[in-house]
Motif scaffolding. Sequence first.
Motif, short mmCIF file in Angstrom:
data_model
loop_
_atom_site.label_atom_id
_atom_site.label_comp_id
_atom_site.label_asym_id
_atom_site.label_seq_id
_atom_site.Cartn_x
_atom_site.Cartn_y
_atom_site.Cartn_z
N VAL A 33 0.83 -1.20 0.00
CA VAL A 33 0.00 0.00 0.00
C VAL A 33 0.86 1.25 0.00
N PHE A 34 2.02 1.19 0.60
CA PHE A 34 2.93 2.33 0.66
C PHE A 34 3.47 2.67 -0.73
N ILE A 35 3.56 1.67 -1.62
CA ILE A 35 4.07 1.89 -2.96
C ILE A 35 2.96 2.33 -3.90
N LEU A 36 1.91 1.52 -3.99
CA LEU A 36 0.78 1.85 -4.86
C LEU A 36 -0.48 1.24 -4.26
N PRO A 37 -1.30 2.03 -3.61
CA PRO A 37 -2.53 1.50 -3.02
C PRO A 37 -3.54 1.13 -4.10
N ALA A 38 -4.30 0.09 -3.84
CA ALA A 38 -5.36 -0.31 -4.76
C ALA A 38 -6.54 0.67 -4.64
N PRO A 39 -7.37 0.77 -5.67
CA PRO A 39 -8.54 1.66 -5.58
C PRO A 39 -9.42 1.37 -4.38
N SER A 40 -9.53 0.09 -3.98
CA SER A 40 -10.35 -0.24 -2.81
C SER A 40 -9.74 0.36 -1.54
N ASP A 41 -8.40 0.34 -1.44
CA ASP A 41 -7.74 0.95 -0.28
C ASP A 41 -7.96 2.47 -0.27
N ILE A 42 -7.87 3.07 -1.45
CA ILE A 42 -8.08 4.52 -1.56
C ILE A 42 -9.52 4.87 -1.18
N TRP A 43 -10.47 4.05 -1.63
CA TRP A 43 -11.87 4.31 -1.33
C TRP A 43 -12.14 4.23 0.16
N ARG A 44 -11.57 3.22 0.83
CA ARG A 44 -11.77 3.09 2.28
C ARG A 44 -11.20 4.31 3.01
#
Length: 256
Positions: A33-44
């Motif tokens: 997540v520190f490198i490239l968060p997934a859209p689901s992580d960004i949404w949360r």
Amino acid sequence: MTDRTIERLMPWAVTIGFFVVWEICCRLFDLDVFILPAPSDIWREAIKFAPELAYHSAQTLYTTLAGFGLAVVVGVALGAAIGSSRLVYRGLYPVLIGFNSIPKVALVPILVIWFGIGTVPAILTAFVISFFPIAVNVATGLATIERDMTDVLRSLGASRRDILLKVGLPRSMPYLFASLKVAITLSFVGSVIAETVASNKGIGYLMLSASSNYNVPLVFAGLLVLALLGVVMYVAAAMLEMRTSAWAFRGSDVVS
């Protein structure tokens, strides 16, 4: 399904497909997540910090629109002066080019010295980064008026002012709106630059704070909010263009 329906659905399909591919790649390659968060992580993270995102987004939108509005007024006035007078063109155009060549981030510390930390430097940075394309395009539109048309209008008794207001400026509308769609995105860039350097609110400030806390998903959430605001403002400018200068595109694929 008709071609027009496909055209209307295409932007949504491409956007959704982009985020789906992004999510799959993050899961497939197990990206941190520190490198490239997934859209689901960004949404949360966006849901978690929704009040903060809304507050700072409103601030950025305000500074952007204020700077953009100022850029429109000054840009149209300068463009009209440059495009209608060869003397003004020779005097001002080199100065404008030189000013536009200065990296705008270098102006932020000067604006902070003059106006302090806060909203004013963000508004002025949005202004200085976006007024140049407006002025240049308006001047170009005025310069494209055929000399034969000008001669005919003068022979019919039209003054220089009449030619400018009734022929020149309407003729420049397509050039103006082309520059507005560029300038509005540049205004967001200017606001965010100033907010990251000299502000305690705004999306730029929020992203800087999030990055200092290693909250990369929140940084990406701020980026996506900026992208969304930019798209909305671009679409608004395009819709206004079609309502005021659709004649310029009559018979072309743009309005078919």
